[in-house]
Design a protein around this motif. Structure first.
Motif, PDB file in Angstrom:
ATOM      1  N   ASP A 106      37.269  59.186  29.823  1.00 33.09           N
ATOM      2  CA  ASP A 106      36.379  58.807  30.955  1.00 33.09           C
ATOM      3  C   ASP A 106      35.882  60.385  31.523  1.00 33.09           C
ATOM      4  OD1 ASP A 106      35.465  57.581  33.498  1.00 33.09           O
ATOM      5  OD2 ASP A 106      36.489  59.099  34.454  1.00 33.09           O
ATOM      6  N   LYS A 107      36.253  61.528  31.250  1.00 34.93           N
ATOM      7  CA  LYS A 107      35.790  62.459  31.653  1.00 34.93           C
ATOM      8  C   LYS A 107      34.751  63.307  30.612  1.00 34.93           C
ATOM      9  CE  LYS A 107      38.158  62.725  35.290  1.00 34.93           C
ATOM     10  NZ  LYS A 107      37.497  62.304  36.595  1.00 34.93           N
ATOM     11  N   LYS A 115      31.312  60.728  31.042  1.00 31.42           N
ATOM     12  CA  LYS A 115      30.958  61.354  32.231  1.00 31.42           C
ATOM     13  C   LYS A 115      30.184  62.834  32.045  1.00 31.42           C
ATOM     14  CE  LYS A 115      33.385  59.107  35.792  1.00 31.42           C
ATOM     15  NZ  LYS A 115      34.508  59.314  36.956  1.00 31.42           N
ATOM     16  N   ARG A 116      30.655  63.530  30.994  1.00 34.16           N
ATOM     17  CA  ARG A 116      29.918  65.016  30.806  1.00 34.16           C
ATOM     18  C   ARG A 116      29.080  64.651  29.763  1.00 34.16           C
ATOM     19  NH1 ARG A 116      30.633  68.284  34.783  1.00 34.16           N
ATOM     20  NH2 ARG A 116      29.161  69.492  33.555  1.00 34.16           N
TER      21      ARG A 116
END
Length: 222
Positions: A125-126, A129-130
């Motif tokens: 997820d992270k 998002k990046r």
């Protein structure tokens, strides 16, 4: 000019190809692409300068270069969430970026297989998002048992084109019949052609054919 009765060794940059056939009007022996060829006349040796014509050929490099700043940000954001989420509190769950550049990897440690799956979901997820493509990571490694129920999984960061992929890229370009030359330059593949349209066509080909690797293209030369 080439002295009479001499053996001239013509040192050519990669991709110079048959441009050397026009040099001093003599017969060229051996392959010219990426190597050293010689013009045979008699006994002595002397060096000739690089062919200037090659330097003007348009080219680019195909590379595999992840954004390590964003990868670091993704790992840090994942670690921050692990440290604040209720279901991770008081556990041994952690995520860390290890090594640098071509030796970099992301290491996840958890108290159980189920927790490891949760940890990996947070990391995915992270990174998403990046805007870090997941194909920059080798994610199919085995889960290691650390004693008790503790487990660890490692994502290897893919940086630099490995030799097997470089050979595949060169083969794809050759099979396409596009009138360009491709050669392996360390952990990159350099493509040279007579005009920009051919290079753009080659980039489009690679984006289509090498769809499991986030190649990027740089070092453009007109």
């Amino acid at each position: 000019p080439t002295p009479a009765g001499a053996v001239a060794y013509l040192h050519l940059p990669a991709g110079a190809g048959r441009q050397a056939e026009s040099v001093v009007g003599t017969q060229v022996h051996g392959t010219l692409d990426g190597g050293v060829s010689k013009i045979r006349r008699h006994r002595r040796e002397f060096s000739l300068p690089f062919l200037e014509a090659h330097d003007t050929m348009p080219s680019f490099d195909a590379v595999l270069e992840p954004n390590f700043v964003e990868i670091r940000n993704g790992v840090d954001n994942a670690a921050k969430e692990v440290g604040t989420r209720f279901d991770f509190k008081g556990t041994g769950a952690q995520v860390e970026l290890k090594g640098k550049e071509k030796d970099a990897s992301i290491e996840m440690t958890a108290d159980s297989d189920f927790q490891l799956e949760q940890l990996e979901a947070v990391l995915i997820d992270k990174m998403t998002k990046r805007k870090v493509e997941l194909t920059y990571f080798e994610r199919d490694g085995k889960v290691e048992k650390l004693g008790g129920d503790k487990v660890r999984k490692t994502w290897k960061v893919r940086a630099g084109i490995p030799s097997d992929l470089a050979k595949k890229i060169v083969a794809k370009i050759k099979d396409s019949k596009l009138k360009v030359q491709a050669g392996i330059q360390g952990d990159a593949v350099r493509v040279t052609g007579k005009d920009k349209d051919l290079l753009q066509a080659t980039i489009a080909l690679l984006r289509k054919e090498i769809d499991d690797t986030p190649l990027s293209f740089n070092n453009f030369r007109d």
